[in-house]
Write an enzyme that holds these catalytic residues in place. Structure first.
Site, PDB file in Angstrom:
ATOM      1  N   LYS A 113       0.821  -1.215   0.000  1.00 43.78           N
ATOM      2  CA  LYS A 113       0.000   0.000   0.000  1.00 43.78           C
ATOM      3  C   LYS A 113       0.852   1.260   0.000  1.00 43.78           C
ATOM      4  O   LYS A 113       0.505   2.246  -0.633  1.00 43.78           O
ATOM      5  CB  LYS A 113      -0.934   0.019   1.218  1.00 43.78           C
ATOM      6  N   LYS A 196      -4.663  -9.893  -7.112  1.00 36.35           N
ATOM      7  CA  LYS A 196      -5.862 -10.052  -6.290  1.00 36.35           C
ATOM      8  C   LYS A 196      -6.993  -9.134  -6.787  1.00 36.35           C
ATOM      9  O   LYS A 196      -6.719  -8.001  -7.191  1.00 36.35           O
ATOM     10  CB  LYS A 196      -5.458  -9.672  -4.856  1.00 36.35           C
ATOM     11  N   LYS A 199     -10.536  -3.352  -4.636  1.00 36.74           N
ATOM     12  CA  LYS A 199     -11.260  -2.097  -4.872  1.00 36.74           C
ATOM     13  C   LYS A 199     -10.386  -1.083  -5.576  1.00 36.74           C
ATOM     14  O   LYS A 199     -10.869  -0.183  -6.245  1.00 36.74           O
ATOM     15  CB  LYS A 199     -11.666  -1.465  -3.526  1.00 36.74           C
TER      16      LYS A 199
HETATM   17  P1  TYM Z   1     -10.888  -5.602   3.709  1.00 34.73           P
HETATM   18  O1  TYM Z   1     -11.924  -4.587   4.055  1.00 34.73           O
HETATM   19  O2  TYM Z   1      -9.827  -5.222   2.759  1.00 34.73           O
HETATM   20  O3  TYM Z   1     -11.578  -6.908   3.165  1.00 34.73           O
HETATM   21  C1  TYM Z   1     -12.662  -7.525   3.850  1.00 34.73           C
HETATM   22  C2  TYM Z   1     -12.520  -9.030   3.762  1.00 34.73           C
HETATM   23  O4  TYM Z   1     -12.527  -9.432   2.383  1.00 34.73           O
HETATM   24  C3  TYM Z   1     -11.405 -10.267   2.124  1.00 34.73           C
HETATM   25  N1  TYM Z   1     -10.952 -10.062   0.732  1.00 34.73           N
HETATM   26  C4  TYM Z   1     -10.746 -11.056  -0.141  1.00 34.73           C
HETATM   27  N2  TYM Z   1     -10.903 -12.386  -0.035  1.00 34.73           N
HETATM   28  C5  TYM Z   1     -10.618 -13.141  -1.133  1.00 34.73           C
HETATM   29  N3  TYM Z   1     -10.214 -12.607  -2.324  1.00 34.73           N
HETATM   30  C6  TYM Z   1     -10.050 -11.275  -2.464  1.00 34.73           C
HETATM   31  N4  TYM Z   1      -9.673 -10.759  -3.640  1.00 34.73           N
HETATM   32  C7  TYM Z   1     -10.330 -10.429  -1.347  1.00 34.73           C
HETATM   33  N5  TYM Z   1     -10.278  -9.085  -1.144  1.00 34.73           N
HETATM   34  C8  TYM Z   1     -10.659  -8.882   0.136  1.00 34.73           C
HETATM   35  C9  TYM Z   1     -10.351  -9.825   3.126  1.00 34.73           C
HETATM   36  O5  TYM Z   1      -9.388 -10.827   3.344  1.00 34.73           O
HETATM   37  C10 TYM Z   1     -11.206  -9.551   4.353  1.00 34.73           C
HETATM   38  O6  TYM Z   1     -11.447 -10.745   5.074  1.00 34.73           O
HETATM   39  N6  TYM Z   1      -7.776  -5.545   7.640  1.00 34.73           N
HETATM   40  C11 TYM Z   1      -9.053  -6.041   7.169  1.00 34.73           C
HETATM   41  C12 TYM Z   1     -10.222  -5.602   7.992  1.00 34.73           C
HETATM   42  C13 TYM Z   1     -10.140  -5.861   9.458  1.00 34.73           C
HETATM   43  C14 TYM Z   1     -10.280  -7.102  10.102  1.00 34.73           C
HETATM   44  C15 TYM Z   1     -10.175  -6.825  11.497  1.00 34.73           C
HETATM   45  C16 TYM Z   1     -10.484  -8.407   9.643  1.00 34.73           C
HETATM   46  C17 TYM Z   1      -9.930  -4.904  10.420  1.00 34.73           C
HETATM   47  N7  TYM Z   1      -9.963  -5.498  11.623  1.00 34.73           N
HETATM   48  C18 TYM Z   1     -10.257  -7.836  12.451  1.00 34.73           C
HETATM   49  C19 TYM Z   1     -10.568  -9.419  10.612  1.00 34.73           C
HETATM   50  C20 TYM Z   1     -10.460  -9.131  11.983  1.00 34.73           C
HETATM   51  C21 TYM Z   1      -9.269  -5.513   5.748  1.00 34.73           C
HETATM   52  O7  TYM Z   1      -8.708  -4.541   5.357  1.00 34.73           O
HETATM   53  O8  TYM Z   1     -10.222  -6.182   5.051  1.00 34.73           O
END
Ligand code: TYM
Length: 334
Positions: A113, A196, A199
């Site tokens: 990032k 991957k 967004k």
């Molecule tokens: P975020 O908001 O980027 O994504 C949310 C969830 O979607 C999954 N994900 C994917 N899974 C498979 N293929 C993909 N291309 C893909 N893109 C996104 C992510 O793995 C995630 O599970 N840091 C985390 C949010 C967070 C969190 C937490 C998660 C904050 N605190 C505590 C678990 C526990 C994030 O940025 O997810």
């Protein structure tokens, strides 16, 4: 000694895509039948990069609506947004003092990032995994459903829990287990099977959004990059073709099957026939969710009441934990 408890979070940084759904939210829905679950809209994570204040609250409601529209029952589970439960940030500061610089320096997501802009990104973006560990451990959650891209952050969460327990000669925090879906752990871009689905990709054709209508889904799958070879006849061949394998994996995840079964089903078919079937599967899953999200977004009061009730319930678990932590560290309680 710890009750099995699920926590996960999704950032409100705009509309959700198929990777979020198949990699995470579909799993959230399945887990609610057997466990106590907390699902959090992580708005404080979102602001580690600039968010338009006019849009942030709307996006928080959108993710809440997406949870409910996908089938998470707001009565049975705790759905809430992070910034309303102050214990997350209280514990995050403590974890800033537990986690080591070297641990955070290894985080590949930060490197991706920040890119070449390392000196100019926010401190929050660097410390982000500490807040994520706090999100989980403030509830003493034991299991965390996520996509594969979050695995390294969860390993750090385990290290933080371990170090805190050691430093304060206690057993306050569980050592969590990641729960990663087998079929859709990493949904890839429709334009590049080695990247991957995300967004932030500049091409809209790289991802299917939960808000996409029938025409758009058909068009995106039609345009999805493949090659000119026939449909693969075995797993080995399929895995050598990242774009085709990604579509096969998406089909498998949507239909609760495996890539092997999908390859068997479409053996000897034209790729175009497979793509049509894939579009149909996507439409039957995504379209009803998109419609329900829109319906829910028209009822702002209902969504706000879910978020506020969820925050009350979350606080009732988080507050005794922060008190226990203060006590262990020697901070005075108010
Ligand atoms: P975020 O908001 O980027 O994504 C949310 C969830 O979607 C999954 N994900 C994917 N899974 C498979 N293929 C993909 N291309 C893909 N893109 C996104 C992510 O793995 C995630 O599970 N840091 C985390 C949010 C967070 C969190 C937490 C998660 C904050 N605190 C505590 C678990 C526990 C994030 O940025 O997810």
């Amino acid at each position: 000694m710890f009750v099995k408890r699920i926590l996960s979070g999704v950032q409100p940084t705009g509309d959700l895509h198929l990777g979020n759904y198949l990699g995470a939210i579909k799993n959230f829905v399945a887990l609610q039948n057997d466990y106590e679950c907390l699902y959090c809209v992580v708005d404080l994570h979102a602001i580690t990069v600039w968010q338009d204040p006019k849009m942030l609250a709307q996006h928080t409601r959108e993710v809440t609506a997406a949870f409910i529209a996908s089938g998470i029952d707001p009565d049975k589970n705790i759905i809430f947004n992070q910034s309303q439960v102050h214990e997350h940030t209280q514990l995050a500061w403590i974890f800033n003092c537990v986690a080591r610089m070297g641990w955070l320096n290894r985080m590949t997501q930060f490197k991706d990032k920040a890119g070449k802009n390392k000196e100019n990104v926010s401190v929050g973006l660097f410390a982000y995994p500490n807040l994520m560990a706090a999100d989980i451990l403030i509830y003493k959650a034991t299991h965390v459903p996520v996509g594969e891209d979050q695995k390294q952050h969860l390993e750090l969460c385990r290290d933080i829990a371990q170090k805190f327990n050691n430093d304060f000669n206690s057993n306050v925090f569980p050592i969590i287990e990641p729960v990663i879906m087998k079929q859709a752990a990493r949904v890839m871009s429709l334009r590049d099977g080695k990247k991957k689905m995300s967004k932030s990709d500049v091409s809209e054709y790289s991802r299917i959004m939960l808000s996409d209508d029938v025409d758009l889904i058909n068009l995106k799958i039609k345009k999805a990059k493949t090659d000119s070879l026939p449909f693969p006849s075995n797993l080995n061949d399929a895995q050598k073709r990242p774009e085709v394998f990604n579509l096969i994996s998406i089909f498998a995840a949507l239909n609760n099957s495996s890539p092997e079964q999908v390859i068997k089903k479409f053996n000897n078919s034209e790729l175009s026939y497979f793509k049509n079937e894939l579009s149909d599967s996507l439409i039957s899953t995504i379209e009803p969710i998109g419609k329900e999200i829109n319906k829910l977004l028209n009822d702002k009061n209902y969504l706000d009441s879910i978020i506020s009730t969820g925050a009350d319930k979350a606080r009732s678990i988080a507050n005794p934990v922060i008190n226990e932590v203060y006590n262990k560290i020697g901070l005075l309680k108010t």
